[in-house]
Motif scaffolding. Structure first.
Motif, PDB file in Angstrom:
ATOM      1  N   UNK A   1      22.293 -27.284  15.039  1.00 17.35           N
ATOM      2  CA  UNK A   1      23.204 -28.067  15.690  1.00 17.35           C
ATOM      3  C   UNK A   1      23.307 -29.094  14.871  1.00 17.35           C
ATOM      4  N   UNK A   2      23.718 -28.761  13.644  1.00 19.74           N
ATOM      5  CA  UNK A   2      24.335 -30.495  12.086  1.00 19.74           C
ATOM      6  C   UNK A   2      25.516 -29.058  11.517  1.00 19.74           C
ATOM      7  N   UNK A   3      26.446 -29.150  11.081  1.00 20.81           N
ATOM      8  CA  UNK A   3      27.699 -28.312  10.237  1.00 20.81           C
ATOM      9  C   UNK A   3      26.912 -27.959   9.402  1.00 20.81           C
ATOM     10  N   UNK A   4      25.926 -28.786   8.813  1.00 23.53           N
ATOM     11  CA  UNK A   4      25.264 -28.162   7.561  1.00 23.53           C
ATOM     12  C   UNK A   4      24.244 -27.255   8.031  1.00 23.53           C
ATOM     13  N   UNK A   5      23.269 -26.850   8.816  1.00 22.68           N
ATOM     14  CA  UNK A   5      23.029 -25.862   9.707  1.00 22.68           C
ATOM     15  C   UNK A   5      23.909 -24.470  10.261  1.00 22.68           C
ATOM     16  N   UNK A   6      24.729 -24.674  10.657  1.00 20.02           N
ATOM     17  CA  UNK A   6      26.124 -24.204  11.199  1.00 20.02           C
ATOM     18  C   UNK A   6      26.540 -23.341   9.980  1.00 20.02           C
ATOM     19  N   UNK A   7      27.048 -23.857   8.589  1.00 20.87           N
ATOM     20  CA  UNK A   7      27.708 -23.189   7.451  1.00 20.87           C
ATOM     21  C   UNK A   7      26.051 -21.964   7.332  1.00 20.87           C
ATOM     22  N   UNK A   8      24.815 -22.846   7.235  1.00 20.35           N
ATOM     23  CA  UNK A   8      23.277 -22.115   6.364  1.00 20.35           C
ATOM     24  C   UNK A   8      23.263 -20.766   7.700  1.00 20.35           C
ATOM     25  N   UNK A   9      23.608 -20.490   9.274  1.00 18.82           N
ATOM     26  CA  UNK A   9      23.129 -19.692   9.493  1.00 18.82           C
ATOM     27  C   UNK A   9      24.410 -18.717   9.840  1.00 18.82           C
ATOM     28  N   UNK A  10      25.743 -19.441   9.829  1.00 15.91           N
ATOM     29  CA  UNK A  10      27.311 -18.100   9.205  1.00 15.91           C
ATOM     30  C   UNK A  10      26.066 -17.060   8.056  1.00 15.91           C
ATOM     31  N   UNK A  11      25.758 -17.876   6.793  1.00 13.99           N
ATOM     32  CA  UNK A  11      25.667 -17.270   5.672  1.00 13.99           C
ATOM     33  C   UNK A  11      25.091 -16.174   6.318  1.00 13.99           C
ATOM     34  N   UNK A  12      23.391 -16.899   7.022  1.00 16.40           N
ATOM     35  CA  UNK A  12      21.942 -15.935   7.104  1.00 16.40           C
ATOM     36  C   UNK A  12      22.929 -14.409   7.330  1.00 16.40           C
ATOM     37  N   UNK A  13      23.706 -14.364   7.796  1.00 14.09           N
ATOM     38  CA  UNK A  13      24.194 -13.098   8.308  1.00 14.09           C
ATOM     39  C   UNK A  13      24.312 -12.066   7.594  1.00 14.09           C
ATOM     40  N   UNK A  14      24.774 -12.705   5.887  1.00 12.26           N
ATOM     41  CA  UNK A  14      25.105 -12.086   5.058  1.00 12.26           C
ATOM     42  C   UNK A  14      24.243 -12.010   4.338  1.00 12.26           C
ATOM     43  N   UNK A  15      23.158 -12.592   4.213  1.00 11.21           N
ATOM     44  CA  UNK A  15      22.224 -12.690   3.361  1.00 11.21           C
ATOM     45  C   UNK A  15      21.105 -11.140   3.981  1.00 11.21           C
ATOM     46  N   UNK A  16      21.319 -11.202   5.372  1.00 11.76           N
ATOM     47  CA  UNK A  16      20.375 -10.417   6.213  1.00 11.76           C
ATOM     48  C   UNK A  16      20.599  -8.820   5.733  1.00 11.76           C
ATOM     49  N   UNK A  17      22.281  -9.253   5.740  1.00 12.08           N
ATOM     50  CA  UNK A  17      22.766  -7.657   5.327  1.00 12.08           C
ATOM     51  C   UNK A  17      22.161  -7.572   3.923  1.00 12.08           C
ATOM     52  N   UNK A  18      22.459  -8.708   2.923  1.00 19.95           N
ATOM     53  CA  UNK A  18      22.308  -7.820   1.723  1.00 19.95           C
ATOM     54  C   UNK A  18      20.668  -7.333   1.747  1.00 19.95           C
ATOM     55  N   UNK A  19      19.547  -7.897   2.429  1.00 22.34           N
ATOM     56  CA  UNK A  19      17.880  -7.773   2.266  1.00 22.34           C
ATOM     57  C   UNK A  19      18.554  -6.392   2.740  1.00 22.34           C
ATOM     58  N   UNK A  20      18.673  -6.015   3.787  1.00 22.90           N
ATOM     59  CA  UNK A  20      18.552  -4.686   4.144  1.00 22.90           C
ATOM     60  C   UNK A  20      19.452  -3.551   3.041  1.00 22.90           C
ATOM     61  N   UNK A  21      20.344  -4.137   2.373  1.00 19.63           N
ATOM     62  CA  UNK A  21      21.126  -3.134   0.890  1.00 19.63           C
ATOM     63  C   UNK A  21      19.758  -2.699   0.686  1.00 19.63           C
ATOM     64  N   UNK A  22      19.095  -4.331   0.136  1.00 23.04           N
ATOM     65  CA  UNK A  22      17.989  -4.052  -0.809  1.00 23.04           C
ATOM     66  C   UNK A  22      16.897  -3.366  -0.491  1.00 23.04           C
ATOM     67  N   UNK A  23      16.319  -3.244   0.427  1.00 24.12           N
ATOM     68  CA  UNK A  23      15.360  -2.084   1.061  1.00 24.12           C
ATOM     69  C   UNK A  23      15.894  -1.066   1.256  1.00 24.12           C
ATOM     70  N   UNK A  24      17.461  -0.213   1.318  1.00 29.15           N
ATOM     71  CA  UNK A  24      17.453   0.629   1.348  1.00 29.15           C
ATOM     72  C   UNK A  24      17.290   1.630   0.123  1.00 29.15           C
ATOM     73  N   UNK A  25      17.605   0.622  -0.888  1.00 26.60           N
ATOM     74  CA  UNK A  25      18.364   0.880  -3.040  1.00 26.60           C
ATOM     75  C   UNK A  25      16.617   2.050  -3.108  1.00 26.60           C
TER      76      UNK A  25
END
Length: 156
Positions: A132-156
């Motif tokens: 809903x809020x601008x802060x939540x939207x920014x955090x949500x966008x950044x979440x996609x990047x964090x999810x990808x990083x977690x996937x990379x860490x699990x594959x390493x």
């Protein structure tokens, strides 16, 4: 699951008083005590969003910005900011209010990943979240990047 829910559904606030047993020899709250509060409120927010029991999959970040001392009032606010198939990323913000002065300060911020499970402990789908809020939207966008990083860490 195709349902989408606003962050208003998960938004949760609790207030805690810093008591002497919660503090170290310096009279400031134990970091572990704050982490326990954060884990609890993140679980509540995720359960409200998913209508399921949840488990903590990870605590991705914890930043301690300032401390709280005996007699201070802590306000914790948690919101589901991003969802996967069965997981939810929860943002928790902790603020401290100094009773004598009324001054408020940011104490801690944290991002956790919670997973919804059924009675057998099997992960189950969760509704998507609509920030809903601008802060939540920014955090949500950044979440996609964090999810990808977690996937990379699990594959390493």
């Amino acid at each position: 699951m195709n349902m989408k829910l606003s962050t208003d559904v998960s938004r949760t606030k609790i207030t805690k008083l810093v008591l002497p047993p919660d503090t170290n020899h310096l009279g400031t709250i134990f970091g572990g005590k704050v982490l326990a509060y954060i884990d609890e409120i993140a679980a509540i927010a995720a359960m409200k969003h998913s209508k399921q029991v949840v488990v903590t999959a990870s605590i991705d970040t914890v930043s301690f910005h300032s401390s709280a001392k005996v007699g201070d009032i802590l306000t914790l606010e948690a919101t589901v900011i991003s969802t996967g198939k069965t997981s939810m990323e929860v943002y928790v913000k902790v603020e401290c209010e100094h009773l004598e002065t009324g001054e408020k300060s940011l104490t801690t911020t944290s991002l956790l990943t919670m997973v919804a499970i059924n009675d057998e402990g099997i992960p189950v789908p969760v509704p998507e979240v609509i920030p809903k809020t601008e802060e939540e939207q920014q955090l949500s966008e950044q979440a996609k990047k964090r999810r990808e990083e977690r996937k990379k860490d699990h594959m390493a």
